[in-house]
Design a protein around this motif. Structure first.
Motif, mmCIF file in Angstrom:
data_model
loop_
_atom_site.group_PDB
_atom_site.id
_atom_site.type_symbol
_atom_site.label_atom_id
_atom_site.label_comp_id
_atom_site.label_asym_id
_atom_site.label_seq_id
_atom_site.Cartn_x
_atom_site.Cartn_y
_atom_site.Cartn_z
ATOM 1 N N GLN A 258 27.335 -100.756 65.341
ATOM 2 C CA GLN A 258 26.169 -101.211 64.563
ATOM 3 C C GLN A 258 25.574 -102.471 65.175
ATOM 4 N N GLU A 259 26.455 -103.401 65.542
ATOM 5 C CA GLU A 259 25.982 -104.663 66.130
ATOM 6 C C GLU A 259 25.255 -104.390 67.447
ATOM 7 N N GLY A 260 25.828 -103.513 68.263
ATOM 8 C CA GLY A 260 25.191 -103.155 69.541
ATOM 9 C C GLY A 260 23.817 -102.537 69.307
ATOM 10 N N LEU A 261 23.743 -101.623 68.335
ATOM 11 C CA LEU A 261 22.455 -100.969 68.033
ATOM 12 C C LEU A 261 21.419 -101.989 67.577
ATOM 13 N N SER A 262 21.853 -102.971 66.744
ATOM 14 C CA SER A 262 20.901 -103.987 66.263
ATOM 15 C C SER A 262 20.385 -104.831 67.415
ATOM 16 N N ILE A 263 21.295 -105.192 68.327
ATOM 17 C CA ILE A 263 20.871 -106.014 69.474
ATOM 18 C C ILE A 263 19.818 -105.264 70.287
ATOM 19 N N ILE A 264 20.096 -103.994 70.530
ATOM 20 C CA ILE A 264 19.149 -103.203 71.342
ATOM 21 C C ILE A 264 17.815 -103.081 70.598
ATOM 22 N N SER A 265 17.896 -102.823 69.289
ATOM 23 C CA SER A 265 16.673 -102.585 68.514
ATOM 24 C C SER A 265 15.789 -103.827 68.418
ATOM 25 N N ARG A 266 16.400 -105.009 68.380
ATOM 26 C CA ARG A 266 15.541 -106.195 68.257
ATOM 27 C C ARG A 266 15.127 -106.747 69.626
#
Ligand code: FPP
Ligand code: MG
Length: 345
Positions: free
Chosen positions: A289-297
């Motif tokens: 989840q943290e990785g996905l958030s980093i990529i998304s922002r």
């Protein structure tokens, strides 16, 4: 029908399928009946595989390429067989891919490996490859046999390349694009230019169709990789996607375009993403989840969409040498369909 010069902006493939409606129906009939095995269990599995849906994008590429390069835009039985065998190879590779990925779901339905077991799935994939070989022999065209032989090697090599680079934070763009060609674009390209070869087309036309398929395939894989970050069950379904939970690639340490862009951006977020991957924290829900958030922002999604668009534009440019026809426009509109999947999220 789309008329010459107009382009479908829709996520809906229907206007493009309508261009080759009768032929697509023949392909569907072939997949639904000709393959039914004497063994009722195998017949049931085949039904399960082909009734599970799918966009039939590859047969569509073959049929549109055939018509766009055919004399008076006509095509015959050989193009139907080519379309069928291209779908068979694609489906076989997905059945094997689900074993490799230990996937439970494909297109919202249970995979063969989940519903039965991995041994059955491997053998069913092999059976589909065997059926494709029989179709290939029926074409009686040695260059096309060679092209598809190469594709089978490319599919395996692409998958092996992906495996070898899992969690490899130093994987580069060349590795990513080469892997995408092997896994996806090679089969798109085989379909598009073999359709021109079956029409006895000149070398320039064949090469144009070869490059078209390659660029379209790379575009498709980049969008697919983007959907693995931005997609959700519903939107993937609407866009004809694979109906799988997002973040699967990241969880498996498969570094795709959005990840490569996010890592290259620099700064604290990039460092954290690098650590999440290197230390395999992305395997767990929290790290994923943290990785996905980093990529998304980050700016990664925007840049990934731009990259996919570049390949889409190249694909349309490749076929500019073809005479104008609704089929040529249809091939170009396919790039918009693929890009619309990216924009739906
Ligand atoms: C899906 O990719 C997988 C492929 C496009 C190709 C897989 C190829 C093989 C397993 C080798 C085939 C074997 C032979 C004998 C030719 P993905 O995992 O990125 O997409 P997904 O999200 O749909 O699973
Ligand atoms: Mg997979």
């Amino acid at each position: 029908m789309i008329s010459p010069g107009t382009k479908s902006k829709s996520q809906d493939l229907t206007p493009l399928i309508e261009l080759v409606q009768d032929e697509m129906q023949m392909v569907e009939d072939w997949l639904g009946t000709n393959l039914i095995d004497d063994n009722p269990f195998v017949g049931e599995l085949l039904k399960q595989i082909f009734q599970a849906g799918g966009k039939r994008l590859r047969p569509l590429i073959v049929l549109l390429s055939g018509r766009a390069t055919g004399k008076d835009n006509e095509i015959g039985r050989l193009h139907i067989i080519l379309a069928v065998l291209t779908e068979l190879i694609h489906t076989a590779s997905l059945v094997h891919d689900d074993v490799i990925d230990s996937s439970d779901l494909r297109r919202g339905k249970e995979t063969i490996n989940k519903k039965w077991n991995e041994r059955v799935a491997v053998l069913m994939g092999d059976l589909l490859f065997a059926q494709a070989s029989i179709c290939l022999a029926r074409l009686m065209n040695p260059p096309v046999v060679g092209i598809y032989g190469q594709v089978l090697g490319d599919l395996c090599a692409g998958e092996i390349k992906q495996m070898r680079h899992q969690f490899n934070i130093d994987a580069d763009w060349d590795t990513y694009i080469q892997k995408s060609i092997g896994k996806t674009a090679s089969l798109f390209s085989a379909g598009s230019h073999s359709a021109a070869i079956l029409n006895g087309q000149d070398n320039d036309t064949v090469l144009a169709l070869k490059s078209y398929g390659l660029n379209l395939g790379i575009c498709f894989q980049i969008v697919d990789d983007m959907l693995d970050i931005t997609g959700d069950f519903d939107s993937k379904n609407k866009a004809g996607g694979v109906l799988k939970p997002v973040g699967g690639d990241l969880r498996n340490g498969v570094l795709t375009a959005p990840v490569l862009y996010a890592l290259a951006q620099g700064g604290k977020d990039s460092e954290r993403l690098r650590k999440l991957i290197e230390e395999r924290l992305v395997v767990e829900d929290a790290g994923n989840q943290e990785g996905l958030s980093i990529i998304s922002r980050s700016c990664a999604i925007e840049k990934t969409a731009e990259l996919a668009q570049k390949y889409a534009d190249d694909a349309c440019r490749d076929i500019s040498i073809l005479p104008d026809s609704p089929y040529k426009d249809g091939l170009c509109a396919l790039t918009e369909f693929i890009m619309s999947r990216a924009k739906s999220n």
